[in-house]
Scaffold this active site. Sequence first.
Site, PDB file in Angstrom:
ATOM      1  CB  CYS A  70      31.532  12.543  36.631  1.00  5.70           C
ATOM      2  SG  CYS A  70      29.852  12.852  37.167  1.00  5.70           S
ATOM      3  CG  ASP A  71      37.295   9.788  34.832  1.00  6.54           C
ATOM      4  OD1 ASP A  71      37.976  10.563  35.526  1.00  6.54           O
ATOM      5  OD2 ASP A  71      37.709   9.302  33.764  1.00  6.54           O
ATOM      6  CB  SER A  72      34.426  11.938  30.381  1.00  5.77           C
ATOM      7  OG  SER A  72      33.275  12.395  31.043  1.00  5.77           O
TER       8      SER A  72
END
Length: 188
Positions: A70-72
């Site tokens: 995941c990355d935001s």
Amino acid sequence: MLASASPARRRLLEQAGVQHQVRVSGVDEDQIQHADPTELVKLLAQAKATAVAQTLDPVGDAEITAVLGCDSVLSFEGQVFGKPSGPAVAMERWQRMAGGCGSLLTGHCLIRNGQPEVLACVETVVRFAPLSKAEIEAYVASGEPLQCAGGFALEGRGGLCIDGLDGCYSNVIGLSLPWLRQQLSAFF
């Protein structure tokens, strides 16, 4: 296997009762660029999940059924905000964001042995509270904004700086639990 160093993502999985291990990918995020923030977070999530999946040992990691990367980022007024590089950047961003709206985008990549990877971006609109200069200074001085994409932690002191959300709450923390549930239901 969670391919992330994020303590917030680990806490989300723990609180949801999802058994997992953590293995940090070591991906140099600065080397991955894309003009479209939606594509950027998907590429970052994919790079993290792929890097960790490639380290799995068929014998030693036999109990691992899937790898999640995941990355935001926060997209605000056409700009992409990751973690602020320092207090001055956090102050400048918060002075712009206060009273406005942005999109918190989290890229998700789920890799399961023998199955095609699943890649998606989940978007949540964040409505920032109108804040005084003193409120912004106090929040930045806490140090919390320097640890988070977009410069705020919804589950921390930053929650006081948010007027509302349109979309998935857990996505703003770094991982959409509804998305993960749907994917895991399809796998198992």
